[in-house]
Write a protein that holds these residues in place. Sequence first.
Motif, PDB file in Angstrom:
ATOM      1  N   SER A 130      16.629  13.528  -1.327  1.00 25.69           N
ATOM      2  CA  SER A 130      17.429  13.207  -2.521  1.00 25.69           C
ATOM      3  C   SER A 130      18.851  12.820  -2.142  1.00 25.69           C
ATOM      4  O   SER A 130      19.814  13.170  -2.824  1.00 25.69           O
ATOM      5  CB  SER A 130      17.441  14.387  -3.494  1.00 25.69           C
ATOM      6  OG  SER A 130      16.142  14.692  -3.916  1.00 25.69           O
ATOM      7  N   GLY A 131      18.987  12.107  -1.019  1.00 22.01           N
ATOM      8  CA  GLY A 131      20.292  11.585  -0.630  1.00 22.01           C
ATOM      9  C   GLY A 131      21.165  12.556   0.138  1.00 22.01           C
ATOM     10  O   GLY A 131      22.293  12.220   0.479  1.00 22.01           O
ATOM     11  N   VAL A 132      20.665  13.770   0.433  1.00 23.13           N
ATOM     12  CA  VAL A 132      21.464  14.783   1.113  1.00 23.13           C
ATOM     13  C   VAL A 132      20.890  15.029   2.502  1.00 23.13           C
ATOM     14  O   VAL A 132      19.683  15.200   2.658  1.00 23.13           O
ATOM     15  CB  VAL A 132      21.484  16.101   0.309  1.00 23.13           C
ATOM     16  CG1 VAL A 132      22.273  17.169   1.057  1.00 23.13           C
ATOM     17  CG2 VAL A 132      22.084  15.863  -1.069  1.00 23.13           C
ATOM     18  N   ARG A 133      21.770  15.036   3.535  1.00 25.68           N
ATOM     19  CA  ARG A 133      21.304  15.304   4.887  1.00 25.68           C
ATOM     20  C   ARG A 133      20.935  16.772   5.036  1.00 25.68           C
ATOM     21  O   ARG A 133      21.723  17.660   4.719  1.00 25.68           O
ATOM     22  CB  ARG A 133      22.387  14.938   5.901  1.00 25.68           C
ATOM     23  CG  ARG A 133      22.568  13.442   6.090  1.00 25.68           C
ATOM     24  CD  ARG A 133      23.436  13.160   7.286  1.00 25.68           C
ATOM     25  NE  ARG A 133      24.801  13.628   7.088  1.00 25.68           N
ATOM     26  CZ  ARG A 133      25.686  13.800   8.067  1.00 25.68           C
ATOM     27  NH1 ARG A 133      25.336  13.577   9.304  1.00 25.68           N
ATOM     28  NH2 ARG A 133      26.896  14.208   7.809  1.00 25.68           N
ATOM     29  N   ILE A 134      19.739  17.022   5.540  1.00 22.20           N
ATOM     30  CA  ILE A 134      19.227  18.377   5.695  1.00 22.20           C
ATOM     31  C   ILE A 134      18.817  18.590   7.139  1.00 22.20           C
ATOM     32  O   ILE A 134      18.126  17.764   7.731  1.00 22.20           O
ATOM     33  CB  ILE A 134      18.000  18.623   4.780  1.00 22.20           C
ATOM     34  CG1 ILE A 134      18.354  18.367   3.306  1.00 22.20           C
ATOM     35  CG2 ILE A 134      17.442  20.031   4.978  1.00 22.20           C
ATOM     36  CD1 ILE A 134      19.367  19.321   2.734  1.00 22.20           C
ATOM     37  N   GLU A 135      19.248  19.696   7.730  1.00 21.90           N
ATOM     38  CA  GLU A 135      18.763  20.113   9.034  1.00 21.90           C
ATOM     39  C   GLU A 135      17.552  21.011   8.817  1.00 21.90           C
ATOM     40  O   GLU A 135      17.683  22.108   8.257  1.00 21.90           O
ATOM     41  CB  GLU A 135      19.843  20.896   9.791  1.00 21.90           C
ATOM     42  CG  GLU A 135      20.990  20.063  10.298  1.00 21.90           C
ATOM     43  CD  GLU A 135      20.699  19.470  11.670  1.00 21.90           C
ATOM     44  OE1 GLU A 135      19.548  19.611  12.119  1.00 21.90           O
ATOM     45  OE2 GLU A 135      21.620  18.883  12.264  1.00 21.90           O
ATOM     46  N   PRO A 136      16.343  20.603   9.212  1.00 22.56           N
ATOM     47  CA  PRO A 136      15.200  21.504   9.067  1.00 22.56           C
ATOM     48  C   PRO A 136      15.449  22.872   9.680  1.00 22.56           C
ATOM     49  O   PRO A 136      14.968  23.884   9.164  1.00 22.56           O
ATOM     50  CB  PRO A 136      14.079  20.751   9.789  1.00 22.56           C
ATOM     51  CG  PRO A 136      14.440  19.301   9.640  1.00 22.56           C
ATOM     52  CD  PRO A 136      15.946  19.280   9.749  1.00 22.56           C
ATOM     53  N   ALA A 137      16.225  22.923  10.764  1.00 24.79           N
ATOM     54  CA  ALA A 137      16.492  24.209  11.410  1.00 24.79           C
ATOM     55  C   ALA A 137      17.236  25.162  10.480  1.00 24.79           C
ATOM     56  O   ALA A 137      17.039  26.381  10.536  1.00 24.79           O
ATOM     57  CB  ALA A 137      17.292  24.003  12.692  1.00 24.79           C
ATOM     58  N   GLU A 138      18.101  24.625   9.612  1.00 28.65           N
ATOM     59  CA  GLU A 138      18.807  25.489   8.672  1.00 28.65           C
ATOM     60  C   GLU A 138      17.833  26.085   7.665  1.00 28.65           C
ATOM     61  O   GLU A 138      17.920  27.271   7.311  1.00 28.65           O
ATOM     62  CB  GLU A 138      19.900  24.711   7.934  1.00 28.65           C
ATOM     63  CG  GLU A 138      20.650  25.565   6.928  1.00 28.65           C
ATOM     64  CD  GLU A 138      21.769  24.819   6.217  1.00 28.65           C
ATOM     65  OE1 GLU A 138      22.620  25.498   5.617  1.00 28.65           O
ATOM     66  OE2 GLU A 138      21.792  23.587   6.262  1.00 28.65           O
ATOM     67  N   VAL A 139      16.884  25.273   7.205  1.00 27.59           N
ATOM     68  CA  VAL A 139      15.884  25.766   6.254  1.00 27.59           C
ATOM     69  C   VAL A 139      14.988  26.796   6.936  1.00 27.59           C
ATOM     70  O   VAL A 139      14.670  27.857   6.363  1.00 27.59           O
ATOM     71  CB  VAL A 139      15.055  24.592   5.700  1.00 27.59           C
ATOM     72  CG1 VAL A 139      14.075  25.086   4.647  1.00 27.59           C
ATOM     73  CG2 VAL A 139      15.974  23.523   5.109  1.00 27.59           C
ATOM     74  N   GLU A 140      14.589  26.510   8.156  1.00 19.53           N
ATOM     75  CA  GLU A 140      13.740  27.448   8.898  1.00 19.53           C
ATOM     76  C   GLU A 140      14.449  28.782   9.106  1.00 19.53           C
ATOM     77  O   GLU A 140      13.849  29.856   8.943  1.00 19.53           O
ATOM     78  CB  GLU A 140      13.354  26.823  10.243  1.00 19.53           C
ATOM     79  CG  GLU A 140      12.435  25.623  10.092  1.00 19.53           C
ATOM     80  CD  GLU A 140      12.397  24.736  11.323  1.00 19.53           C
ATOM     81  OE1 GLU A 140      11.680  23.721  11.278  1.00 19.53           O
ATOM     82  OE2 GLU A 140      13.075  25.046  12.321  1.00 19.53           O
ATOM     83  N   ALA A 141      15.733  28.719   9.442  1.00 27.08           N
ATOM     84  CA  ALA A 141      16.486  29.948   9.665  1.00 27.08           C
ATOM     85  C   ALA A 141      16.607  30.766   8.386  1.00 27.08           C
ATOM     86  O   ALA A 141      16.614  32.003   8.433  1.00 27.08           O
ATOM     87  CB  ALA A 141      17.877  29.619  10.211  1.00 27.08           C
ATOM     88  N   GLN A 184      18.634  20.756  -2.782  1.00 31.91           N
ATOM     89  CA  GLN A 184      17.830  19.741  -2.113  1.00 31.91           C
ATOM     90  C   GLN A 184      17.138  20.276  -0.864  1.00 31.91           C
ATOM     91  O   GLN A 184      16.180  19.675  -0.386  1.00 31.91           O
ATOM     92  CB  GLN A 184      18.696  18.535  -1.733  1.00 31.91           C
ATOM     93  CG  GLN A 184      19.186  17.720  -2.911  1.00 31.91           C
ATOM     94  CD  GLN A 184      20.429  18.299  -3.538  1.00 31.91           C
ATOM     95  OE1 GLN A 184      20.873  19.395  -3.184  1.00 31.91           O
ATOM     96  NE2 GLN A 184      21.027  17.585  -4.474  1.00 31.91           N
ATOM     97  N   ALA A 185      17.614  21.404  -0.327  1.00 40.20           N
ATOM     98  CA  ALA A 185      17.038  21.946   0.897  1.00 40.20           C
ATOM     99  C   ALA A 185      15.941  22.971   0.639  1.00 40.20           C
ATOM    100  O   ALA A 185      15.294  23.418   1.579  1.00 40.20           O
ATOM    101  CB  ALA A 185      18.136  22.578   1.757  1.00 40.20           C
ATOM    102  N   VAL A 186      15.719  23.363  -0.613  1.00 39.12           N
ATOM    103  CA  VAL A 186      14.642  24.303  -0.929  1.00 39.12           C
ATOM    104  C   VAL A 186      13.321  23.542  -0.894  1.00 39.12           C
ATOM    105  O   VAL A 186      13.149  22.554  -1.603  1.00 39.12           O
ATOM    106  CB  VAL A 186      14.850  24.945  -2.311  1.00 39.12           C
ATOM    107  CG1 VAL A 186      13.669  25.856  -2.660  1.00 39.12           C
ATOM    108  CG2 VAL A 186      16.151  25.736  -2.337  1.00 39.12           C
ATOM    109  N   PRO A 187      12.367  23.958  -0.047  1.00 42.78           N
ATOM    110  CA  PRO A 187      11.116  23.206   0.070  1.00 42.78           C
ATOM    111  C   PRO A 187      10.343  23.138  -1.245  1.00 42.78           C
ATOM    112  O   PRO A 187      10.465  24.000  -2.117  1.00 42.78           O
ATOM    113  CB  PRO A 187      10.332  24.001   1.123  1.00 42.78           C
ATOM    114  CG  PRO A 187      11.386  24.690   1.932  1.00 42.78           C
ATOM    115  CD  PRO A 187      12.458  25.043   0.939  1.00 42.78           C
ATOM    116  N   ALA A 188       9.546  22.088  -1.362  1.00 38.03           N
ATOM    117  CA  ALA A 188       8.686  21.940  -2.531  1.00 38.03           C
ATOM    118  C   ALA A 188       7.498  22.884  -2.462  1.00 38.03           C
ATOM    119  O   ALA A 188       6.896  23.192  -3.483  1.00 38.03           O
ATOM    120  CB  ALA A 188       8.196  20.495  -2.642  1.00 38.03           C
ATOM    121  N   ALA A 189       7.140  23.333  -1.252  1.00 39.63           N
ATOM    122  CA  ALA A 189       5.977  24.197  -1.100  1.00 39.63           C
ATOM    123  C   ALA A 189       6.118  25.053   0.139  1.00 39.63           C
ATOM    124  O   ALA A 189       6.829  24.692   1.082  1.00 39.63           O
ATOM    125  CB  ALA A 189       4.691  23.368  -1.022  1.00 39.63           C
TER     126      ALA A 189
END
Length: 652
Positions: free
Chosen positions: A452-463, A517-522
């Motif tokens: 959605s136009g926002v840069r996301i680091e997957p590592a931040e979500v994983e952490a 935007q960083a909260v996963p859909a599933a």
Amino acid sequence: MTQSPSQSQSPTASARSAAPLGTGFADGTVPSIARGPSAEPSGVLARFEDLARRAPQAPAVIDRTETWTYQDLDAAAALVAADLADRVRPGDLVGVCLDRSTALVVTAVALARIGAVYLPLGPRPGERRLQAVTEDLDVACLIGDPTVLPAEHRDGEHVPLLLPTDGVNAPATAVAAFAGSVRGTRRAPERALYAVLTSGSTGRPKAVAVAESSLSVALDWYRAETGLGPGDRQSLLIGVAFDPHLLELWAALTSGAALVPAPDDTRWDSRVLTDWWRDTALTHAVAATPTVEPLLDRPWPQDLKLRHLVVGGDRMRRRPGTDVTATVHNAYGPAEATVVTTTHTMRATDPHAGDPTPPPIGTALPGVTLVVTDGEGRPVARGHEGELRVGGHCLALGYLDPELTARRFVPPPHDLALPAVDRLYRTGDRVRMNADGSLDFLGRLDDQVKISGVRIEPAEVEAAFEQDPRVRAAVVSVLRDSSGHGRLVAHVRPAAGAAEPAPGDLLDAVRSWLPEQAVPAAVRIVDAFPLDANGKVDRPALAAQARTQGPVPSGTTTTDGLPDAPATSNVVTDSERLVLATVRDLLGRPGIGPGDNFTDAGGTSVVAARLLATVEREAGVRMRAPELLRSTDLRAFAALLDQRRTPRPEGA
């Protein structure tokens, strides 16, 4: 076929690298180096204060029925600055937890007047995310409604602030909250005007600081390019946690134009957005690319006063048509290069208007130097792919972490002739420079993604997931639909000996750590992660598993934590079929059922806009975003759609 940087070390490429640089390669090809026109930094606050003296009665903020003049805004900011002066010093970081509102504008001016560093955190930042920020950074105080602040700030010392509490997105009350606990150690560098958070690969957000002089160059370009001036109206639409809102805010206040704060529902529904443009007589707007794209798929409204529209944050997938009355600027720029680095301007009279192919991200702004490099940091020839590096007046001062600054802001090769450029920011973006110096955006070189136009680091979500004691490890993959729009899926391996966590509970837990935007859909629970030939987690394989996983028998629970249903199970009306099929396709989750809530199922503002556009196209009924968000579940929303679709009997 164009080669990637890692593939381009042919003998010819090696000869090019060894050749004198700056004017051309030894074989006659042109290096991928481009410079924008010259630029001289200027003041930002001083320009606003000069306008307040010369045109005190000009409108500065038009907030529904109330207008704040430049004199009003100047006086309100002076009062807030006086209230903070005894506790906030020049150079202090101040976290701002306000939405797009007159209160936000007053706060930004007041902090600039003090010399404090404006750190926008958004109106409802997660408590754990705020805690991480205040543990890492030396934040003097937080400004906002006390009810949205973390416990240590709710219970700390409060200084009431005379901020506007009426109008669009206004806070019920506003304070400067000081916590009693020990603050973080990282301060903003000298000369910083603002700092913004970007996604961090360590699992904690990182902050980048920008000087007033750098922002001034972008503002000078904006005013010159769009003609923004007295009598014009500029949107304040972009989410406050993201740096483009600073371009909107200060562009208006340094040009004599009026800011118009946007109601929240404009970001959910493109029709509501154009209605708002019309009703407020906006002449200039900035918007995220995913918000604007649905507008380009239908006839452009012909009764708008909008003259210039700047879009960015994601790849633009088609050019505006010949009916688009506004000049559209396709903009690119990381926060580390002060909002906007390149732009490509499009008008209805262009030969390529309406072309269903992505436009370039454009050419360098004034004061910007662009270099496309191979893996060793050497320029590649034009027409070849490489990493974009950026230098010039646009560069941020750096991150508040000096080690990270040293890794990402690097000196150019000593034999590369780049006048007045002593640093280049490594964007991590894969681009190609065309013969005219314009850039085509090709994707990312690292794991970072855009949602959605926002840069996301997957590592931040994983952490964020791995903070939970029930989680042994988490890996995030990206699923993309046929149009290229992405959504995050978290693959979670439970901790040994722990009861298998409910995916819905895990999602609730990470929402306090992550932006929307960083909260996963599933969330999918897995026993192990597939590995590639190098022994690393095979993310594409995980994404393929998520994409191909089919529904399970009705009444069971899928690994994404939502009751599953076959495509036709419990669906009784055409409206339900339309809504469910669309939501399942947009989210890539065939298990979503009619009893699921839209936002709980992973729906975002961008998904809502696409759902509403599909409903209108297929059913001929225009639904509003609040009707979707207030519905208890998708069946209730479909029932409301049925009511709109069913014509009333004569005489009823």
